[in-house]
Design a protein around this motif. Sequence first.
Motif, mmCIF file in Angstrom:
data_model
loop_
_atom_site.group_PDB
_atom_site.id
_atom_site.type_symbol
_atom_site.label_atom_id
_atom_site.label_comp_id
_atom_site.label_asym_id
_atom_site.label_seq_id
_atom_site.Cartn_x
_atom_site.Cartn_y
_atom_site.Cartn_z
ATOM 1 N N GLY A 55 29.347 35.545 77.957
ATOM 2 C CA GLY A 55 28.778 36.008 79.215
ATOM 3 C C GLY A 55 28.734 34.934 80.289
ATOM 4 N N SER A 56 29.457 33.849 80.104
ATOM 5 C CA SER A 56 29.508 32.802 81.124
ATOM 6 C C SER A 56 30.471 33.208 82.229
ATOM 7 C CB SER A 56 29.945 31.483 80.494
ATOM 8 O OG SER A 56 31.198 31.643 79.846
ATOM 9 N N THR A 57 30.539 32.365 83.277
ATOM 10 C CA THR A 57 31.413 32.681 84.416
ATOM 11 C C THR A 57 32.836 32.144 84.164
ATOM 12 O OG1 THR A 57 29.542 32.570 85.924
ATOM 13 C CG2 THR A 57 31.731 32.421 86.899
ATOM 14 N N THR A 58 32.927 30.868 83.802
ATOM 15 C CA THR A 58 34.241 30.245 83.553
ATOM 16 C C THR A 58 34.068 29.133 82.511
ATOM 17 O OG1 THR A 58 34.713 30.592 85.905
ATOM 18 C CG2 THR A 58 36.294 29.280 84.667
ATOM 19 N N ILE A 59 35.088 28.973 81.671
ATOM 20 C CA ILE A 59 35.149 27.858 80.717
ATOM 21 C C ILE A 59 36.519 27.183 80.903
ATOM 22 C CG2 ILE A 59 35.046 27.154 78.300
ATOM 23 C CD1 ILE A 59 33.508 29.700 77.700
ATOM 24 N N TYR A 60 36.492 25.849 81.048
ATOM 25 C CA TYR A 60 37.778 25.169 81.233
ATOM 26 C C TYR A 60 37.731 23.772 80.611
ATOM 27 C CZ TYR A 60 35.269 23.569 85.455
ATOM 28 O OH TYR A 60 34.351 23.069 86.334
ATOM 29 N N ILE A 61 38.957 23.244 80.337
ATOM 30 C CA ILE A 61 39.137 21.952 79.687
ATOM 31 C C ILE A 61 39.780 20.993 80.685
ATOM 32 C CG2 ILE A 61 40.160 20.719 77.732
ATOM 33 C CD1 ILE A 61 38.107 22.815 76.934
ATOM 34 N N VAL A 62 39.208 19.770 80.816
ATOM 35 C CA VAL A 62 39.705 18.745 81.755
ATOM 36 C C VAL A 62 40.108 17.510 80.952
ATOM 37 C CG1 VAL A 62 39.117 17.339 83.760
ATOM 38 C CG2 VAL A 62 38.121 19.622 83.506
ATOM 39 N N ASN A 63 41.260 16.923 81.312
ATOM 40 C CA ASN A 63 41.680 15.693 80.618
ATOM 41 C C ASN A 63 41.004 14.481 81.228
ATOM 42 O OD1 ASN A 63 42.994 15.178 83.002
ATOM 43 N ND2 ASN A 63 45.056 15.583 82.218
ATOM 44 N N LEU A 64 41.331 13.322 80.735
ATOM 45 C CA LEU A 64 40.656 12.105 81.175
ATOM 46 C C LEU A 64 40.976 11.745 82.613
ATOM 47 C CD1 LEU A 64 41.091 9.909 77.956
ATOM 48 C CD2 LEU A 64 39.072 11.166 78.704
ATOM 49 N N LYS A 65 42.039 12.306 83.174
ATOM 50 C CA LYS A 65 42.395 12.033 84.566
ATOM 51 C C LYS A 65 41.689 13.006 85.528
ATOM 52 C CE LYS A 65 46.949 10.151 83.455
ATOM 53 N NZ LYS A 65 48.421 10.278 83.693
ATOM 54 N N GLY A 66 40.922 13.968 84.972
ATOM 55 C CA GLY A 66 40.207 14.906 85.813
ATOM 56 C C GLY A 66 41.005 16.116 86.212
ATOM 57 N N VAL A 67 42.104 16.400 85.480
ATOM 58 C CA VAL A 67 42.957 17.551 85.784
ATOM 59 C C VAL A 67 42.691 18.633 84.731
ATOM 60 C CG1 VAL A 67 45.309 18.380 86.069
ATOM 61 C CG2 VAL A 67 44.701 16.068 86.803
ATOM 62 N N THR A 68 42.476 19.872 85.200
ATOM 63 C CA THR A 68 42.186 20.994 84.307
ATOM 64 C C THR A 68 43.443 21.373 83.531
ATOM 65 O OG1 THR A 68 40.537 21.823 85.855
ATOM 66 C CG2 THR A 68 41.312 23.349 84.189
ATOM 67 N N GLN A 69 43.337 21.406 82.196
ATOM 68 C CA GLN A 69 44.463 21.696 81.324
ATOM 69 C C GLN A 69 44.493 23.174 80.907
ATOM 70 O OE1 GLN A 69 46.837 19.232 80.548
ATOM 71 N NE2 GLN A 69 45.640 18.309 82.211
ATOM 72 N N ALA A 70 43.334 23.795 80.736
ATOM 73 C CA ALA A 70 43.256 25.210 80.351
ATOM 74 C C ALA A 70 41.945 25.781 80.895
ATOM 75 C CB ALA A 70 43.330 25.383 78.829
#
Length: 590
Positions: free
Chosen positions: A92-107
């Motif tokens: 029931g959350s709004t968004t879930i995302y994964i960020v790498n060490l450079k601060g770029v969203t991967q998924a």
Amino acid sequence: MRWVVVLVVALVVAWLAGRWANDAAIDKLRVASAQRLDGYAVSLENLLSKYDFLPGTLELNKDVIALLQRPGDEALRAEVNAYLEQLNRRSGSTTIYIVNLKGVTQAASNWRSRQSFVGDYVAFRPYVRDALRGMPGGFYGVGTTSGEPGYFFAHGIYYQGRMLGVATVKVNIERLEQGWEQDAGKVLLADANGVVFLSSVPEWKYRTLKPLPLDVQRELEESRQYFSHPLAPLGQRELRQLDGGAALVTLPGDQRTPLLSLTRSLAPRHWSFVYLSDLSSASASARSVFLFALLVQALLVLLVLYARQRKQTRDHLEVLVAERTASLREMTHHLSEENSVRRAAEEKLRRAQSELVQAGKMAVLGQMAAGMTHELNQPLTALRTMSDNAQVLIERGRLDDAKGNLATISQLVARMGALTGQLRQFARKSDASLTAVAVAVVAAVTSALFLVERRVEQERVNFRMLVRDQDVQALCDSNRLEQVLVNLFNNALDAMADCDNRQLTVNIERANGRALIAVTDSGPGIPEQIRAHLFEPFFTTKPQGKGLGLGLAISEQIIREFGGELRAEAVAAGGARFVIVLPLAEQETA
């Protein structure tokens, strides 16, 4: 000076009482506000605690670890996107995302939408910076891609003791405002910088409780926490500081009405809950107590003055009693004399009324004189002729024929006697003090009709009498009732003099415990403006010399003396109706 001192003391005491009542009401309101804030704070913490653990669970997924190790594997990215999308739907959350060490969203869970976070650079966000430094981050802000506000949870993703990236969960907490809007007070939730990001008043959202310093403004612009919102000051002004984190404040637009502001800090997020309560009830209570205190003191003053006045009155009371006794004795003597004069005047009035009724009868008899003369002349002529014939028949020995003539003569004499007897009865002067007795209404109508029968026949008037109950008896005087009926019959015949259709109808019935006699004609009717003056003395619509305008006035007075009513009504089909209402004799007997 004494009264000035009393007035000043009374005002001071009343003001102190009002101030005490106001403070008591504010304390009560502060306790209620604190309870509400506690409830809202618990609801907020419960909502956030549901998602606090979620970012840390993502490092348990081997595909997430593999994607951060092999960011160029598009098939693996698709699998992680699908996994995040499913997890976001279930939690029931709004968004879930994964960020790498450079601060770029991967998924990201919103990889299907046009506002997908995949590939976005988010290292400038404070919660990402904190998570990359090894501190789990919590942050409220407005999304730079979607523009939707929310609370962001960030947690580092570790594999074999080494950080690979950051897992972020965005949660919508705006729905809390729906419950706040039902509250009588106003609820605000501000961050550590005093920026209001949740409010029960939509216009106050993204306003500041106080002006922001320049360095804070630059920091917010760099982090784009509130994106494009201007963050203008709310403009609240503090009037007085109270205990327990409370204060009296005013808001722009209504500077004259103070509000009770209660602030509650939420650690460790450094947020502040603010609850604003309307003080109109406290002010009304203070005013009521102030006025009540004034009234009590005024009552005490009045009691003192009353005691003094009573003492002075007691000394003078005996003199006043003596003067009043003499005055009443003289007044009683005057009233006795006036009563005697009034009784004499009433006796004269009764005699005058009786004479006026008798005059009305004589006027009716005068109108019927010509018809009565003709009515008597015919039988007299017949009597003379038949008596001469009887003499001749006797001389010729025709005794049977002579007996027939004598029988006819006897019938004619009886008819003439009935006619003159009815006239004599009608002309008899009624006693002014005559009491009401049971009168058969049908018989009274028949007697009155007998007096105008000749005119009805001459003027070719169709007469109908509709009787629903033959034994209707009214409480009145038969002679006077006949006088009223004769007057109504004559008026109806006068009204139909120039009409082609001449219909005179009398209805007799009981209704609502009263006897009703309705006399209806088919004449031109009575206009509304004339109907209002019908029963006024000397008011008449007849040509000059045809009437004095006393008939209806006398008739109305006669009926009223017997406790009844005479009224005129309009007839829808044309004509006029006069209704006599009299008490029933059965009621009087009961």
